[in-house]
Structures are given as structure tokens and as C-alpha cells.
Write a protein that holds these residues in place. Sequence first.
Motif, PDB file in Angstrom:
ATOM      1  N   TYR A  34     -19.954  54.273  40.349  1.00 45.87           N
ATOM      2  CA  TYR A  34     -20.103  53.215  39.308  1.00 45.87           C
ATOM      3  C   TYR A  34     -20.207  51.885  40.016  1.00 45.87           C
ATOM      4  CZ  TYR A  34     -19.817  56.604  35.528  1.00 45.87           C
ATOM      5  OH  TYR A  34     -20.809  57.871  34.949  1.00 45.87           O
ATOM      6  N   TYR A 103     -12.224  55.843  33.235  1.00 49.34           N
ATOM      7  CA  TYR A 103     -12.834  55.847  34.826  1.00 49.34           C
ATOM      8  C   TYR A 103     -12.236  54.803  35.789  1.00 49.34           C
ATOM      9  CZ  TYR A 103     -17.691  55.742  33.010  1.00 49.34           C
ATOM     10  OH  TYR A 103     -18.932  55.794  32.667  1.00 49.34           O
TER      11      TYR A 103
ATOM     12  N   ASN B  30     -19.016  58.856  21.217  1.00 46.24           N
ATOM     13  CA  ASN B  30     -18.565  60.377  21.861  1.00 46.24           C
ATOM     14  C   ASN B  30     -16.573  60.414  21.538  1.00 46.24           C
ATOM     15  OD1 ASN B  30     -17.551  62.508  23.939  1.00 46.24           O
ATOM     16  ND2 ASN B  30     -19.705  63.013  23.649  1.00 46.24           N
ATOM     17  N   ASN B  31     -16.608  59.244  22.721  1.00 49.73           N
ATOM     18  CA  ASN B  31     -15.623  58.110  22.898  1.00 49.73           C
ATOM     19  C   ASN B  31     -14.920  56.896  22.624  1.00 49.73           C
ATOM     20  OD1 ASN B  31     -14.863  57.922  25.595  1.00 49.73           O
ATOM     21  ND2 ASN B  31     -14.805  59.774  26.093  1.00 49.73           N
ATOM     22  N   GLN B  33     -12.709  53.525  24.915  1.00 51.28           N
ATOM     23  CA  GLN B  33     -11.356  53.695  25.519  1.00 51.28           C
ATOM     24  C   GLN B  33     -11.479  52.300  25.324  1.00 51.28           C
ATOM     25  OE1 GLN B  33     -12.900  55.420  29.196  1.00 51.28           O
ATOM     26  NE2 GLN B  33     -14.603  57.145  28.371  1.00 51.28           N
ATOM     27  N   HIS B  45      -7.428  51.966  33.031  1.00 48.76           N
ATOM     28  CA  HIS B  45      -8.093  52.689  31.999  1.00 48.76           C
ATOM     29  C   HIS B  45      -6.047  52.987  30.644  1.00 48.76           C
ATOM     30  CE1 HIS B  45      -8.079  56.925  29.791  1.00 48.76           C
ATOM     31  NE2 HIS B  45      -9.195  56.013  29.328  1.00 48.76           N
ATOM     32  N   LEU B  48      -7.822  56.972  25.497  1.00 49.42           N
ATOM     33  CA  LEU B  48      -9.405  57.378  25.173  1.00 49.42           C
ATOM     34  C   LEU B  48      -9.040  58.096  23.869  1.00 49.42           C
ATOM     35  CD1 LEU B  48     -11.405  59.203  27.079  1.00 49.42           C
ATOM     36  CD2 LEU B  48     -10.962  60.538  24.892  1.00 49.42           C
ATOM     37  N   ARG B  50     -11.464  60.320  21.254  1.00 51.34           N
ATOM     38  CA  ARG B  50     -12.748  61.192  21.094  1.00 51.34           C
ATOM     39  C   ARG B  50     -13.365  60.450  19.209  1.00 51.34           C
ATOM     40  NH1 ARG B  50      -9.384  64.434  23.148  1.00 51.34           N
ATOM     41  NH2 ARG B  50      -9.152  64.971  25.196  1.00 51.34           N
ATOM     42  N   LEU B  92     -18.157  55.262  25.342  1.00 49.37           N
ATOM     43  CA  LEU B  92     -19.674  56.578  25.759  1.00 49.37           C
ATOM     44  C   LEU B  92     -20.759  57.007  24.379  1.00 49.37           C
ATOM     45  CD1 LEU B  92     -20.319  58.170  27.735  1.00 49.37           C
ATOM     46  CD2 LEU B  92     -18.530  59.759  26.702  1.00 49.37           C
ATOM     47  N   ASP B  97     -24.269  59.269  29.786  1.00 52.00           N
ATOM     48  CA  ASP B  97     -22.979  59.393  30.946  1.00 52.00           C
ATOM     49  C   ASP B  97     -22.487  58.255  31.418  1.00 52.00           C
ATOM     50  OD1 ASP B  97     -24.830  60.677  32.852  1.00 52.00           O
ATOM     51  OD2 ASP B  97     -24.405  58.686  32.637  1.00 52.00           O
ATOM     52  N   LYS B  98     -22.174  57.211  30.668  1.00 47.85           N
ATOM     53  CA  LYS B  98     -21.594  55.844  31.280  1.00 47.85           C
ATOM     54  C   LYS B  98     -20.943  54.884  29.707  1.00 47.85           C
ATOM     55  CE  LYS B  98     -26.175  53.527  30.420  1.00 47.85           C
ATOM     56  NZ  LYS B  98     -27.238  55.010  30.124  1.00 47.85           N
ATOM     57  N   ILE B  99     -20.267  54.335  29.996  1.00 43.59           N
ATOM     58  CA  ILE B  99     -19.360  53.757  29.279  1.00 43.59           C
ATOM     59  C   ILE B  99     -20.230  52.384  28.785  1.00 43.59           C
ATOM     60  CG2 ILE B  99     -17.623  54.814  28.719  1.00 43.59           C
ATOM     61  CD1 ILE B  99     -15.710  53.316  30.479  1.00 43.59           C
ATOM     62  N   ILE B 100     -19.899  51.522  27.971  1.00 41.23           N
ATOM     63  CA  ILE B 100     -20.289  50.208  28.250  1.00 41.23           C
ATOM     64  C   ILE B 100     -19.197  49.505  27.697  1.00 41.23           C
ATOM     65  CG2 ILE B 100     -21.681  48.638  26.456  1.00 41.23           C
ATOM     66  CD1 ILE B 100     -23.517  50.616  28.550  1.00 41.23           C
ATOM     67  N   PHE B 101     -18.848  48.554  28.079  1.00 45.69           N
ATOM     68  CA  PHE B 101     -17.632  47.006  27.665  1.00 45.69           C
ATOM     69  C   PHE B 101     -17.963  46.814  26.478  1.00 45.69           C
ATOM     70  CE2 PHE B 101     -14.615  49.074  30.590  1.00 45.69           C
ATOM     71  CZ  PHE B 101     -14.812  49.945  31.673  1.00 45.69           C
ATOM     72  N   GLY B 102     -17.146  45.638  26.097  1.00 40.05           N
ATOM     73  CA  GLY B 102     -17.323  44.408  25.345  1.00 40.05           C
ATOM     74  C   GLY B 102     -16.796  43.458  26.663  1.00 40.05           C
TER      75      GLY B 102
END
Lengths: 114, 111
Positions: A34, A103, B30-31, B33, B45, B48, B50, B92, B97-102
Motif C-alpha cells: 500500500y 499493517y 470486519n475489524n 485497528q 500497529h 486489532l 474484530r 476494514l 482488503d484495505k483499511i481506511i484511516f481516520g
Amino acid sequence: SQTIHQWPATLVQPVGSPLSLECTVEGTSNPNLYWYRQAAGRGLQLLFYSVGIGQISSEVPQNLSASRPQDRQFILSSKKLLLSDSGFYLCAWTGGVPINYGYTFGSGTRLTVV
Amino acid sequence: SQQGEEDPQALSIQEGENATMNCSYKTSINNLQWYRQNSGRGLVHLILIRSNEREKHSGRLRVTLDTSKKSSSLLITASRAADTASYFCATLTYRDDKIIFGKGTRLHILP
């Protein structure tokens, strides 16, 4: 153990010049890779991600592009930089489907376009 | 698009106190983090959780997740100067299959 390398750490480039940032992962195979960008004091914006060699998904249309020439190598490029391309660029990887794993990020590249 | 939103944007507390940060999100996940970022560095990290979990602990960290309210909280107990950093939640979704951040919470621990 797995490690991620990102370089250069800092970069000052004139407007209109090309860009190439490289990220490599060691100690694993077939990682998801990524590229994120972080503007000053802001959150992270996902730019590109790749689940395999030659497979690139673009999240934000702009003058940047990404390539994955090898399994553990991810490259961020631009033909002509804009002032708005300045920011902190972060590469990250995860093993396979990231359902149970976080990640791992590289140390970042601070890009200043002047 | 923005998925997670942290609250507050900035927080200053005395060393030794507990720090609580909140995260709200919009769609089913889904989870979720949590990550820490020291100034000018990459993200690390932390933990996490779920979607079927309600609480998780790791050392001085405690994370809760309320899927009915679409929110999570990160508690850091007995804060230390080294906890000074920005903290981000990331989600997620089931589709991706990617995570989005605040945008993160900037935490400053006062000596």
C-alpha cells in the motif's frame, strides 16, 4: 523476521520534475502493498494498493502512478510533480488478507515540492 | 471517503492520568485497528479488535468496540511522556482488503 524499507527519507523536488519512491519488503512473500499520503496534521489517504505483481488498484485519480515490478517491491512515481504533491508518503504491507493482522508501515518519505 | 473519525482531535493530560480517545465509523466493519504515530515517523500497529469482540487488552491499552453504535474507544492507563503521539483508528470493511484511516487524535502528555 519481516522488514520494510522505504527511501529516501526526505526529498525536495522542483515543480514539474519526476518522482520515484521505492518500497521493499523482506522476509515474506506475496504481501499486500500500500501507498498512503499524509498531508501536514491530517489523516492518511490511501493512494494505491497491490495484491500481486503487476496488480495495482488506484484509489485517487491524480498525477501519481504506482508499479509493482517484483513481488516485494512497490514504486510510486510521477512524471511531473505539482505543489500539491507535497506530503509524507508511507508504504505499508500486510500478509495476505488483512483480516487478522495489522499493517506494518515503513518510516516514510517527506516530500517537499518547491 | 472518510470511514473513521476520532474524537477529540487533540488531548493534553498530566503524566500518570488515563487518556481516552474515541472513534466513530459509518459502515459495517470486519475489524477495527488502532495505530500510533510519533512525529515525523511511520505508524505502529497497536491493537486489532474484530467485529465479534467487545473488549481487548494489551499492556496499558484497552480497546472497546460497540458495533451497535459504530464506535470504539482506546484507553491508555497511567500515561507516560513516551505516549505523546498521534493515535489513529482504522477500519476494514467486509468488501475490501484495505483499511481506511481516520484523521487521528493528537495526544500530549504533560510532565
